[in-house]
Design an enzyme around this catalytic site. Structure first.
Site, PDB file in Angstrom:
ATOM      1  N   ASP A   1       0.785  -1.242   0.000  1.00 59.70           N
ATOM      2  CA  ASP A   1       0.000   0.000   0.000  1.00 59.70           C
ATOM      3  C   ASP A   1       0.820   1.297   0.000  1.00 59.70           C
ATOM      4  OD1 ASP A   1      -1.905  -1.958   0.255  1.00 59.70           O
ATOM      5  OD2 ASP A   1      -2.703  -1.295   2.177  1.00 59.70           O
TER       6      ASP A   1
ATOM      7  N   LYS B   1      -6.701  -5.016  -2.866  1.00 55.47           N
ATOM      8  CA  LYS B   1      -7.296  -5.651  -1.687  1.00 55.47           C
ATOM      9  C   LYS B   1      -8.304  -4.705  -1.018  1.00 55.47           C
ATOM     10  CE  LYS B   1      -3.479  -4.410   1.447  1.00 55.47           C
ATOM     11  NZ  LYS B   1      -4.226  -3.524   2.345  1.00 55.47           N
TER      12      LYS B   1
ATOM     13  N   CYS C   1      -1.929  -2.417   7.880  1.00 56.23           N
ATOM     14  CA  CYS C   1      -1.923  -3.377   6.759  1.00 56.23           C
ATOM     15  C   CYS C   1      -0.686  -4.260   6.721  1.00 56.23           C
ATOM     16  CB  CYS C   1      -2.091  -2.625   5.446  1.00 56.23           C
ATOM     17  SG  CYS C   1      -3.737  -1.912   5.303  1.00 56.23           S
TER      18      CYS C   1
HETATM   19  N1  TIU Z   1      -2.518   0.355   4.337  1.00 56.43           N
HETATM   20  C1  TIU Z   1      -2.967   0.585   5.567  1.00 56.43           C
HETATM   21  O1  TIU Z   1      -2.274   0.415   6.561  1.00 56.43           O
HETATM   22  N2  TIU Z   1      -4.277   1.086   5.677  1.00 56.43           N
HETATM   23  C2  TIU Z   1      -4.687   1.904   6.675  1.00 56.43           C
HETATM   24  O2  TIU Z   1      -5.858   2.271   6.741  1.00 56.43           O
HETATM   25  N3  TIU Z   1      -3.746   2.299   7.581  1.00 56.43           N
HETATM   26  C3  TIU Z   1      -3.893   3.214   8.581  1.00 56.43           C
HETATM   27  O3  TIU Z   1      -2.953   3.361   9.379  1.00 56.43           O
HETATM   28  N4  TIU Z   1      -4.987   3.942   8.639  1.00 56.43           N
END
Ligand code: TIU
Length: 229
Positions: A26, A131, A164
């Protein structure tokens, strides 16, 4: 067998190096740039930028060694049919998932803000997993892709460490993958949460797996390559 200098003890690289994949979680504008999902949740998104050069070096090392690379994106369909109401309604953010922001609709596939940042753009032969959840195994083809390619070892990187990245590493650990979180290739909006995550992953003899810094990983890969020639 080549070992990487890691905690809580050295991490064994697989004899066939292409059983090891780099997983980049991400690294999207939605989490790293103002106006995206991370910002809408009230976070200081600028601190995630610090890992980009180190992660780029690791990515380049994998590309030069022609080893498997997997990028993930947290995103939803434009009709939000894959976004549970509980997820959309959670928090008191200024913008919710699907709302129009300065980089397009928040966390929606294909919107400018949902793209991977310029520095880490995937190449055409690299795997990209979309995802809907925090973990990269939930509602995705990731496990079958790993099985098809005989991948057994994962280096886990990206953002955010305790959300994530950690969720994905725990999902992978339960499925039998040997996972190592690369300490200086992951970051959180909360430094204390990153530290706690690294410690809880490697506690109890590596209950979820290992942690190591990128230079130790790259040294290990170089040693393994030399041993194979
Ligand atoms: N990629 C991921 O970690 N999604 C989140 O929503 N992370 C947050 O820390 N909000």
């Amino acid at each position: 067998m080549t070992l990487i200098n890691a905690q809580p003890y050295p991490y064994s690289l697989p004899d066939e190096l292409n059983r090891l994949a780099l997983v980049i979680i991400d690294m999207q504008r939605d989490f790293l740039e103002p106006g995206g999902f991370g910002d809408a949740l009230g976070n200081d998104v600028t601190r995630l930028q610090a890992i980009v050069p180190t992660l780029k070096s690791l990515l380049t090392c994998f590309r030069e060694n022609r080893l498997p690379i997997i990028h993930t994106l947290e995103c939803h369909r434009s009709d939000l049919s894959d976004c549970p109401l509980a997820k959309r309604d959670r928090g008191k953010g200024t913008l919710k998932i699907g709302d129009a922001g300065p980089m397009g609709r928040i966390l929606i596939a294909g919107e400018p803000g949902n793209a991977i940042i310029q520095e880490l753009q995937p190449l055409p032969d690299e795997i990209v997993i979309q995802k809907p959840g925090k973990g990269a195994f939930y509602a995705t083809p990731l496990q079958s892709i790993l099985q098809e390619r005989g991948i057994t070892h994962l280096l886990v990187t990206g953002v955010t460490t305790e959300v994530c990245v950690q969720t994905t590493m725990r999902e992978a650990n339960d499925r039998g993958y040997e996972c190592l979180m690369v300490e200086d290739c992951t970051e959180s909006y909360f430094p204390e949460f990153k530290q706690a995550t690294l410690e809880m992953v490697r506690a109890q003899g590596g209950i979820v797996g290992w942690t190591a810094i990128a230079s130790a990983v790259m040294t290990g890969l170089q040693t393994a390559r030399i041993a194979m020639v």
